[in-house]
Design an enzyme around this catalytic site. Structure first.
Site, PDB file in Angstrom:
ATOM      1  N   PHE A 133       0.852  -1.183   0.000  1.00  0.00           N
ATOM      2  CA  PHE A 133       0.000   0.000   0.000  1.00  0.00           C
ATOM      3  C   PHE A 133       0.900   1.250   0.000  1.00  0.00           C
ATOM      4  O   PHE A 133       1.905   1.283   0.712  1.00  0.00           O
ATOM      5  CB  PHE A 133      -0.897  -0.014   1.239  1.00  0.00           C
ATOM      6  CG  PHE A 133      -1.987   1.006   1.191  1.00  0.00           C
ATOM      7  CD1 PHE A 133      -3.134   0.777   0.461  1.00  0.00           C
ATOM      8  CD2 PHE A 133      -1.852   2.203   1.871  1.00  0.00           C
ATOM      9  CE1 PHE A 133      -4.144   1.731   0.406  1.00  0.00           C
ATOM     10  CE2 PHE A 133      -2.855   3.157   1.825  1.00  0.00           C
ATOM     11  CZ  PHE A 133      -4.003   2.917   1.086  1.00  0.00           C
ATOM     12  N   ASP A 210       1.723  -5.590   7.649  1.00  0.00           N
ATOM     13  CA  ASP A 210       0.554  -4.718   7.520  1.00  0.00           C
ATOM     14  C   ASP A 210      -0.670  -5.621   7.405  1.00  0.00           C
ATOM     15  O   ASP A 210      -0.787  -6.400   6.450  1.00  0.00           O
ATOM     16  CB  ASP A 210       0.716  -3.833   6.273  1.00  0.00           C
ATOM     17  CG  ASP A 210      -0.438  -2.860   6.097  1.00  0.00           C
ATOM     18  OD1 ASP A 210      -1.561  -3.178   6.527  1.00  0.00           O
ATOM     19  OD2 ASP A 210      -0.223  -1.789   5.497  1.00  0.00           O
ATOM     20  N   TYR A 235     -11.060   0.511  10.484  1.00  0.00           N
ATOM     21  CA  TYR A 235     -12.258   1.056   9.824  1.00  0.00           C
ATOM     22  C   TYR A 235     -12.724   0.215   8.646  1.00  0.00           C
ATOM     23  O   TYR A 235     -13.706   0.550   8.003  1.00  0.00           O
ATOM     24  CB  TYR A 235     -12.037   2.519   9.390  1.00  0.00           C
ATOM     25  CG  TYR A 235     -10.745   2.767   8.645  1.00  0.00           C
ATOM     26  CD1 TYR A 235     -10.584   2.366   7.331  1.00  0.00           C
ATOM     27  CD2 TYR A 235      -9.684   3.412   9.270  1.00  0.00           C
ATOM     28  CE1 TYR A 235      -9.394   2.593   6.660  1.00  0.00           C
ATOM     29  CE2 TYR A 235      -8.492   3.634   8.618  1.00  0.00           C
ATOM     30  CZ  TYR A 235      -8.354   3.221   7.303  1.00  0.00           C
ATOM     31  OH  TYR A 235      -7.175   3.437   6.636  1.00  0.00           O
ATOM     32  N   LYS A 236     -12.026  -0.885   8.377  1.00  0.00           N
ATOM     33  CA  LYS A 236     -12.479  -1.767   7.293  1.00  0.00           C
ATOM     34  C   LYS A 236     -13.351  -2.866   7.905  1.00  0.00           C
ATOM     35  O   LYS A 236     -14.492  -2.633   8.267  1.00  0.00           O
ATOM     36  CB  LYS A 236     -11.279  -2.342   6.554  1.00  0.00           C
ATOM     37  CG  LYS A 236     -10.337  -1.311   5.944  1.00  0.00           C
ATOM     38  CD  LYS A 236      -9.248  -2.031   5.147  1.00  0.00           C
ATOM     39  CE  LYS A 236      -8.066  -1.147   4.787  1.00  0.00           C
ATOM     40  NZ  LYS A 236      -8.345   0.060   4.062  1.00  0.00           N
ATOM     41  N   ARG A 385     -12.349  -3.624  -7.565  1.00  0.00           N
ATOM     42  CA  ARG A 385     -12.220  -4.444  -6.365  1.00  0.00           C
ATOM     43  C   ARG A 385     -13.602  -4.654  -5.744  1.00  0.00           C
ATOM     44  O   ARG A 385     -14.302  -3.685  -5.448  1.00  0.00           O
ATOM     45  CB  ARG A 385     -11.344  -3.653  -5.391  1.00  0.00           C
ATOM     46  CG  ARG A 385     -10.311  -4.424  -4.693  1.00  0.00           C
ATOM     47  CD  ARG A 385      -9.397  -3.537  -3.892  1.00  0.00           C
ATOM     48  NE  ARG A 385     -10.091  -2.580  -3.024  1.00  0.00           N
ATOM     49  CZ  ARG A 385      -9.495  -1.922  -2.042  1.00  0.00           C
ATOM     50  NH1 ARG A 385      -8.224  -2.102  -1.797  1.00  0.00           N
ATOM     51  NH2 ARG A 385     -10.157  -1.055  -1.307  1.00  0.00           N
TER      52      ARG A 385
HETATM   53  C1  LIG Z   1      -2.899  -1.997   3.392  1.00  0.00           C
HETATM   54  C2  LIG Z   1      -3.062  -0.622   3.970  1.00  0.00           C
HETATM   55  N1  LIG Z   1      -2.059  -0.088   4.682  1.00  0.00           N
HETATM   56  C3  LIG Z   1      -2.157   1.149   5.204  1.00  0.00           C
HETATM   57  C4  LIG Z   1      -3.288   1.910   5.027  1.00  0.00           C
HETATM   58  C5  LIG Z   1      -3.330   3.305   5.593  1.00  0.00           C
HETATM   59  O1  LIG Z   1      -4.045   3.342   6.769  1.00  0.00           O
HETATM   60  P1  LIG Z   1      -4.219   4.715   7.612  1.00  0.00           P
HETATM   61  O2  LIG Z   1      -5.019   5.620   6.771  1.00  0.00           O
HETATM   62  O3  LIG Z   1      -4.905   4.242   8.854  1.00  0.00           O
HETATM   63  O4  LIG Z   1      -2.881   5.260   7.904  1.00  0.00           O
HETATM   64  C6  LIG Z   1      -4.364   1.390   4.299  1.00  0.00           C
HETATM   65  C7  LIG Z   1      -5.583   2.193   4.087  1.00  0.00           C
HETATM   66  O5  LIG Z   1      -6.502   1.840   3.405  1.00  0.00           O
HETATM   67  C8  LIG Z   1      -4.239   0.089   3.754  1.00  0.00           C
HETATM   68  O6  LIG Z   1      -5.223  -0.455   3.038  1.00  0.00           O
END
Ligand SMILES: Cc1ncc(COP(=O)(O)O)c(C=O)c1O
Length: 411
Positions: A133, A210, A235-236, A385
């Site tokens: 990500f 992650d 939040y997912k 997705r």
């Molecule tokens: C795989 C992954 N890592 C990191 C993040 C970033 O998260 P945050 O906005 O809580 O920093 C996301 C956000 O969707 C994500 O999907």
């Protein structure tokens, strides 16, 4: 070629039957209902709100904040670690004292990456999977620029992710930290943690996972697979709400050696002694920085408790497998013949809870779907997705969404 009526009718009736026997179906009523006509396949970006949150949070505001005022910190103080323990025990395979809830995933990743790099002096390379990500990559690049390190990639296939061989091919004695996505945000490709952790440890590095697309969707065993560090959002699949605080995990055995990069008062020993110099707390609490967001943490607790009640990973994961397998079957039947390609792993043990489809007009189709009330995500370069949150998504949702997509994409 749009799906013929008989084929569609047969599939919808099969979907209806699967929904009727779904052991998780009763939990759908625990969520704020969807607006009429909306099919929601985006719980892997933002989960849906629990019905009881407004009343619960309202009560906390009136009684604990309004009535208890500053005195409520006597029990709020430990909330982040208490909820971390519940989350860790229910969904992460962590032991007490290894998880806390704080900040965003991005900030937690920074905190743990910096602490890990500090614990491997002399090692000047950080590895990251090439399809991670973006925020993960940005954080590591920023650290590397500031501290004179090098970021190298583990080759990750856009659809299939990476395996232990790919990780091994990038490891050497210069690598101090390896940062990997357990379930890839684009394709849902799922990594096999245990052999990857072993390979990383045998080269002397630490691993930071992650878990944003894993937690609440697929089984995670941080203790059993030998993980060092992990971060993830709430939040997912945990349905804690937009901007709800994230979590971080630090294996018990490492905690004393890892020094947090942000020396905040909430991570300090003897916080209220207001001492002139910083000494980190013992345990996971040292990774807190500033005042924790109490209302957000309470929302996390509700999400965790609901998923625990639904059986945790053993209740949720079979449904994730069944939903994505059903989606795959329908994609092969109705979408592949009209120009789509399945861009997620076909093996259920290699994927998470979303299904990704490649199509040359993916961006436009995503917009058309949204206009038709089917909410999904577009992901670069040309992917749609379909998120299938086990606690809320129905088989009928999946069937209807794919039927709609087939209608919209007919050349
Ligand atoms: C795989 C992954 N890592 C990191 C993040 C970033 O998260 P945050 O906005 O809580 O920093 C996301 C956000 O969707 C994500 O999907």
């Amino acid at each position: 070629m749009a799906p013929d009526d008989t084929g569609a009718a047969e599939v919808l009736s099969r979907a209806g039957a699967a929904d009727a026997t779904d052991p998780l179906s009763a939990y759908r009523d625990r969520f704020v209902p969807l607006p009429d006509g909306v099919i929601y396949l985006d719980g892997n970006s933002l989960g849906r709100p629990l019905r009881r949150l407004p009343e619960l949070l309202g009560r906390v505001i009136e009684e604990e904040w309004g009535g208890g005022l500053i005195r409520s910190w006597d029990h709020w103080e430990l909330l982040a670690s208490e909820v971390g323990d519940e989350l860790g025990a229910t969904l992460l395979g962590a032991r007490p004292g290894e998880v806390t809830v704080s900040d965003s995933t991005t900030v937690n990743l920074y905190k743990l990456a910096m602490a890990a790099i500090g614990a491997r002096p002399g090692r000047d390379v950080v590895l990251i999977d090439s399809d991670s990500f973006p925020t993960d990559r940005y954080v590591l690049d920023g650290i590397a620029e500031r501290h004179g390190l090098q970021v190298r990639e583990v080759a990750s296939h856009l659809d299939e992710g990476f395996d232990v061989e790919a990780v091994e091919a990038s490891l050497d004695e210069r690598v101090g930290l390896v940062c990997l996505s357990h379930v890839g945000y684009r394709s849902a490709a799922r990594a096999d943690m245990a052999p990857i952790n072993r390979a990383i440890h045998s080269s002397g590095a630490l691993v930071l996972w992650d878990l944003c697309h894993s937690v609440g969707a697929v089984p995670v065993d941080l203790t059993g697979t030998g993980c060092d560090l992990a971060v993830g959002c709430t939040y997912k699949y945990l349905n804690a709400g937009p901007g709800a605080p994230a979590f971080l995990y630090v294996r018990r055995e490492h905690q004393a050696q890892l020094r947090p990069p942000i020396w905040g008062w909430f991570g300090a020993a003897d916080q209220f002694e207001m001492g002139a110099s910083y000494e980190p707390r013992a345990g996971i609490g040292r990774f807190q920085a500033g005042t924790p967001p109490i209302l957000g943490i309470l929302s996390v607790r509700e999400g965790v408790r609901l998923l625990a009640e639904a059986g945790g990973p053993s209740g949720l994961y079979p449904k994730a497998v069944a939903l994505t397998a059903f989606g795959l079957e329908l994609a092969d039947r109705w979408l592949v013949p009209i120009g789509f390609r399945v861009a997620s792993p076909r093996r259920p043990d290699r994927r998470g809870a979303h299904l990704t489809l490649e199509h040359a007009r993916a961006r436009q189709l995503c917009q058309l779907l949204a206009r038709a009330g089917v909410l999904t995500d577009f992901r670069t370069p040309d992917r749609i997705r379909l998120g299938m949150a086990p606690i809320t998504t129905t088989f009928t949702d999946v069937a209807r969404a794919i039927l709609r997509l087939a209608e919209l994409a007919v050349p």
